[in-house]
Design an enzyme around this catalytic site. Structure first.
Site, PDB file in Angstrom:
ATOM      1  N   HIS A 113       0.846  -1.206   0.000  1.00  0.00           N
ATOM      2  CA  HIS A 113       0.000   0.000   0.000  1.00  0.00           C
ATOM      3  C   HIS A 113       0.877   1.250   0.000  1.00  0.00           C
ATOM      4  O   HIS A 113       0.522   2.262  -0.607  1.00  0.00           O
ATOM      5  CB  HIS A 113      -0.912   0.016   1.222  1.00  0.00           C
ATOM      6  CG  HIS A 113      -2.073  -0.925   1.129  1.00  0.00           C
ATOM      7  ND1 HIS A 113      -3.104  -0.752   0.251  1.00  0.00           N
ATOM      8  CD2 HIS A 113      -2.364  -2.058   1.831  1.00  0.00           C
ATOM      9  CE1 HIS A 113      -3.997  -1.725   0.396  1.00  0.00           C
ATOM     10  NE2 HIS A 113      -3.563  -2.531   1.351  1.00  0.00           N
ATOM     11  N   ASP A 120      -7.346  -2.677  -1.638  1.00  0.00           N
ATOM     12  CA  ASP A 120      -8.321  -3.470  -0.887  1.00  0.00           C
ATOM     13  C   ASP A 120      -9.693  -3.100  -1.420  1.00  0.00           C
ATOM     14  O   ASP A 120     -10.039  -1.912  -1.472  1.00  0.00           O
ATOM     15  CB  ASP A 120      -8.258  -3.146   0.613  1.00  0.00           C
ATOM     16  CG  ASP A 120      -6.948  -3.560   1.255  1.00  0.00           C
ATOM     17  OD1 ASP A 120      -6.219  -4.387   0.672  1.00  0.00           O
ATOM     18  OD2 ASP A 120      -6.641  -3.063   2.348  1.00  0.00           O
ATOM     19  N   GLU A 177      -6.510 -12.810   2.677  1.00  0.00           N
ATOM     20  CA  GLU A 177      -7.444 -11.681   2.707  1.00  0.00           C
ATOM     21  C   GLU A 177      -8.160 -11.589   1.365  1.00  0.00           C
ATOM     22  O   GLU A 177      -7.560 -11.182   0.374  1.00  0.00           O
ATOM     23  CB  GLU A 177      -6.709 -10.368   2.998  1.00  0.00           C
ATOM     24  CG  GLU A 177      -5.953 -10.363   4.327  1.00  0.00           C
ATOM     25  CD  GLU A 177      -5.123  -9.115   4.517  1.00  0.00           C
ATOM     26  OE1 GLU A 177      -5.000  -8.300   3.572  1.00  0.00           O
ATOM     27  OE2 GLU A 177      -4.566  -8.946   5.621  1.00  0.00           O
TER      28      GLU A 177
END
Length: 200
Positions: A113, A120, A177
């Site tokens: 990030h 995300d 995730e």
């Protein structure tokens, strides 16, 4: 393409200029932005982003996101982003709150990030309504893993749709995730620390 993108960022940094991050909403006009770290609705339970934080990405990441969004739109869905580029200074703040690898990346090494090379996200309907996924965002239980076989059939279907669209656009999944995807070669890209709000 990836080497060229990395070289371009390095040249910008070497010239003392801001790296070429782009606002993802300018590439994907119907993108739904829900920057969770600009709210208290996240696992930190506090705001660490300014309220006007934008979804910034490296141009290559933004192009890939557009490809995924275009394919999903044809199937009746839009993309909603929870997190995009994150300044390294914010990564330090998050690390002070939760210094646990696996939950928060160590800012000494940086998160993808911090490189503008991770996003995300989830699916929403054309009208922007939430669709069922296996877990909420930032759920660190086994139910968030791509291999999780529990939950409802609808949640697994939506997870698979998102996965196919993102991998079809060249992103790499985070197996733990369902919402997190990276640009290939992200680890070799520079860690950035520039504002993600518009200049006054």
């Amino acid at each position: 393409m990836l080497r060229a993108a990395t070289l371009a960022v390095a040249l910008w940094l070497g010239a003392g200029k801001e790296p070429p991050l782009v606002d993802a909403t300018e590439v994907v006009p119907d993108l739904v932005v829900d920057m969770r770290y600009a709210t208290e609705d996240n696992f930190l339970k506090r705001k660490v982003y300014p309220e006007d934080a934008r979804c910034l990405l490296l141009p290559d990441a933004a192009r890939r996101l557009k490809k995924a969004a275009d394919g999903l739109r044809e199937k009746g869905y839009r993309v909603k982003v929870y997190d995009c580029y994150r300044p390294r200074a914010v990564q330090w703040e998050m690390w002070k709150l939760v210094p646990k690898p696996g939950y928060v990346a160590n800012p000494k090494f940086g998160s993808n990030h911090n490189r503008g090379a991770a996003v995300d996200l989830t699916l929403v309907t054309r009208e922007g309504e939430a669709v069922e996924m296996p877990t909420p965002f930032d759920d660190f239980t086994p139910a968030a893993h791509h291999g999780y076989k529990g939950g409802t059939e609808a949640s697994r279907k939506h997870r698979k749709l998102l996965l196919e669209a993102m991998e079809g656009a060249g992103f790499l999944r985070n197996k733990m995730e369902w919402w997190h995807y990276d640009v290939p070669g992200a680890k070799g890209m520079p860690v950035l620390d520039v504002p993600f709000t518009k200049s006054p």
